[in-house]
Design an enzyme around this catalytic site. Sequence first.
Site, mmCIF file in Angstrom:
data_model
loop_
_atom_site.group_PDB
_atom_site.id
_atom_site.type_symbol
_atom_site.label_atom_id
_atom_site.label_comp_id
_atom_site.label_asym_id
_atom_site.label_seq_id
_atom_site.Cartn_x
_atom_site.Cartn_y
_atom_site.Cartn_z
ATOM 1 C CD1 TRP A 189 25.417 40.999 29.421
ATOM 2 C CD2 TRP A 189 26.642 41.568 27.384
ATOM 3 N NE1 TRP A 189 24.825 41.500 28.167
ATOM 4 C CE2 TRP A 189 25.039 41.587 27.495
ATOM 5 C CE3 TRP A 189 27.361 42.358 26.880
ATOM 6 C CZ2 TRP A 189 24.918 42.967 26.498
ATOM 7 C CZ3 TRP A 189 27.325 43.210 25.511
ATOM 8 C CH2 TRP A 189 25.426 43.793 24.689
ATOM 9 C CG HIS A 233 24.717 50.752 30.534
ATOM 10 N ND1 HIS A 233 22.579 50.482 30.799
ATOM 11 C CD2 HIS A 233 25.054 49.488 29.929
ATOM 12 C CE1 HIS A 233 22.473 49.353 30.994
ATOM 13 N NE2 HIS A 233 24.287 48.259 30.876
ATOM 14 C CB VAL A 245 32.972 41.315 31.906
ATOM 15 C CG1 VAL A 245 34.189 42.055 31.210
ATOM 16 C CG2 VAL A 245 34.197 39.675 32.506
ATOM 17 C CB SER A 276 27.184 42.444 35.575
ATOM 18 O OG SER A 276 28.144 42.194 34.871
ATOM 19 C CG LEU A 277 21.726 44.830 35.903
ATOM 20 C CD1 LEU A 277 21.343 46.025 35.003
ATOM 21 C CD2 LEU A 277 22.014 46.204 37.274
ATOM 22 C CB ILE A 311 34.195 46.703 29.140
ATOM 23 C CG1 ILE A 311 34.331 45.514 29.387
ATOM 24 C CG2 ILE A 311 35.082 47.400 28.404
ATOM 25 C CD1 ILE A 311 34.512 44.435 27.925
ATOM 26 C CD GLU A 334 31.151 55.687 22.408
ATOM 27 O OE1 GLU A 334 29.262 56.459 21.779
ATOM 28 O OE2 GLU A 334 31.996 55.196 21.396
ATOM 29 N NE ARG A 394 41.361 45.017 36.641
ATOM 30 C CZ ARG A 394 42.874 45.465 35.284
ATOM 31 N NH1 ARG A 394 42.870 45.239 34.915
ATOM 32 N NH2 ARG A 394 43.332 46.919 35.945
#
Length: 157
Positions: free
Chosen positions: A26, A88, A80, A58-59, A82, A85, A127
Amino acid sequence: MAGFGDPHLTAVNASGLRLAVVGSRWHNHLVEAMISRALVAAKECHVQDVAVHRVAGSLELPVVAQALLRTYDAVVVLGVVIRGETTHFDHVCDAVTAGVTRIALDAGRPVGNGILTVESLGQARDRAGGPESVEDKGFAATVAALDAAVTLRALAG
């Protein structure tokens, strides 16, 4: 960015240690930049044996890092997340952080946490260690993990 308290990590002599770097797919362009910076950090720390692996998101980072800790002295996870809405974001961040912490403690080996948990793409860019970034989390997470691995090696005698 807190803007204060940065330990300004510098290269350590981690020669003889084995390092694995695991990055999510991702936001690939950002993770690629972080992987590149992680490899620079490993080189500056005199690590010769470095493996790079990729996972979907990431999981998936903690379970792959756990497997790698069976044969590597340290692992760095890079990703990453982000905020969107929905909630999650919170669930992913909590699960990944808890997973990374647990596997490091279970293995007794360091996991450098270079997972950016940010509010916007701009914050992630700031970052990721790219040319216009103000922080370099791939480099920092790698040096932190190697620094801890060097300390553990010294404690073991």
